[in-house]
Scaffold this motif. Structure first.
Motif, mmCIF file in Angstrom:
data_model
loop_
_atom_site.group_PDB
_atom_site.id
_atom_site.type_symbol
_atom_site.label_atom_id
_atom_site.label_comp_id
_atom_site.label_asym_id
_atom_site.label_seq_id
_atom_site.Cartn_x
_atom_site.Cartn_y
_atom_site.Cartn_z
ATOM 1 N N SER A 1 1.025 -1.406 -0.295
ATOM 2 C CA SER A 1 -0.090 0.126 -0.306
ATOM 3 C C SER A 1 0.522 1.416 -0.023
ATOM 4 C CB SER A 1 -0.906 0.049 1.590
ATOM 5 O OG SER A 1 0.349 0.082 2.552
ATOM 6 N N GLU B 1 4.005 -3.679 6.235
ATOM 7 C CA GLU B 1 3.479 -4.381 5.583
ATOM 8 C C GLU B 1 5.190 -4.754 4.937
ATOM 9 O OE1 GLU B 1 0.006 -3.252 2.568
ATOM 10 O OE2 GLU B 1 1.998 -1.450 2.522
ATOM 11 N N TYR C 1 0.811 -9.526 13.275
ATOM 12 C CA TYR C 1 0.166 -8.997 11.512
ATOM 13 C C TYR C 1 -1.569 -9.356 11.465
ATOM 14 C CZ TYR C 1 4.807 -7.980 10.780
ATOM 15 O OH TYR C 1 6.014 -6.881 10.974
ATOM 16 N N ARG D 1 0.023 -11.426 1.738
ATOM 17 C CA ARG D 1 0.390 -9.990 2.698
ATOM 18 C C ARG D 1 0.005 -9.902 4.198
ATOM 19 N NH1 ARG D 1 -2.650 -6.184 -0.632
ATOM 20 N NH2 ARG D 1 -4.713 -6.996 0.866
ATOM 21 N N ARG E 1 -0.051 -7.052 6.972
ATOM 22 C CA ARG E 1 -0.207 -5.706 7.639
ATOM 23 C C ARG E 1 -0.100 -5.701 9.270
ATOM 24 N NH1 ARG E 1 -4.867 -3.813 2.872
ATOM 25 N NH2 ARG E 1 -2.683 -3.278 1.281
#
Length: 289
Positions: free
Chosen positions: A50, A157, A190, A215, A217
């Motif tokens: 992002s 991230e 995460y 992914r 985050r």
């Protein structure tokens, strides 16, 4: 080494060609290399980040740069860590990629010949946050995740490609057969998403298994309400004997009989959410035999 190879790479750069024709670098089995050759997938992976709240990115194992060029089309500071000296030379002679029609708009780019697992990452961006991405070598992918957990305060991230089975394990929830140590330790800090599957035929050479892109985050609150080192020990001990109840798998902690009477010890580790492991860790920390 430098001159002969450098000139060979420089000649290749000036000739527009397909990805396979363009790169003289051959995948090396001992490094676990499988070079992605699908441009659309490379672009999708680059866009998994992002860039919110950070501008610095580390790419692990760029190989011949198919993901690198899509990362460089974004406004970021990119450091590519590559262990293969031949790939390092090629990358340094191939960027910016005028022939690909993708120019580095802003930010910075450098290639470092280094092993991510051994490199002092703190020296790269001083105290600034950074993301990590890449098409990770399968033979060290789990170690990469464990190093991520060691430096999580700097990494909001993380995304990239793993062997499908490993990616699914990281993202699995309680009750799943693949839910395990990696799942709990990663998801404690995460939010994990399994994004898409990648078939073997888009690699050179093709691996024998499917790949998966995920992914991670980082959570807004990523400090645990318990002793973190003890938490890790409890999780590992529980899953090292995953078929047993916690009462049996945690015997080495020499818990009091009073604590072991708690109903939670009748459960098996795959039935425990992250919050359950945190609660259990706090109870163990406060236990007196």
């Amino acid at each position: 080494m430098g001159k002969g190879k450098a000139s060979r790479f420089a000649k290749k750069r000036s000739k527009p060609s397909t990805w396979q024709e363009k790169s003289p670098v051959k995948a090396k089995k001992y490094l676990g290399q499988h070079f992605l050759k699908d441009e659309e997938i490379a672009a999708k992976i680059a866009n998994t980040l992002s860039l919110k709240g950070y501008k610095n990115v580390i790419e692990i194992g760029p190989g011949t740069g198919i993901l690198t060029k899509y990362l460089l089309s974004r406004n970021l500071n990119l450091v590519a860590l590559e262990l293969d000296a031949e790939s390092v030379i090629y990358l340094n002679h191939s960027f910016p990629l005028e022939n690909a029609g993708i120019m580095h708009r802003q930010g910075s780019f450098r290639v470092i010949e280094a092993d991510f697992l051994k490199y002092d990452i703190s020296a790269l961006f001083e105290n600034e946050s950074f993301a990590i991405t890449g098409n990770f070598p399968y033979n060290i992918s789990t170690q990469i995740v464990f190093k991520l957990l060691d430096i999580k305060t700097s990494v909001p991230e993380f995304s990239g490609m793993f062997q499908k089975e490993v990616a699914q394990r990281i993202c699995a929830g309680p009750g799943s057969k693949t839910y395990g140590i990696l799942s709990v330790l990663v998801q404690a800090f995460y939010n994990a998403e399994y994004l898409f599957t990648v078939p073997p035929n888009v690699f050179d050479p093709p691996p024998k298994v499917d790949s998966g892109v995920l992914r991670l985050r980082r959570k807004e609150i990523f400090t645990l309400d318990c002793d973190e080192k003890l938490f890790v020990k409890v999780v590992k001990a529980a899953f090292n004997q995953r078929r047993k109840t916690l009462r049996n798998s945690l015997k080495t902690f020499e818990l009091s009989n009073n604590l072991k009477e708690d109903a939670i010890f009748d459960r098996r580790p795959e039935q425990m959410a992250v919050a359950d492991f945190i609660w259990l860790t706090k109870k163990i920390a406060n236990d007196t035999v």
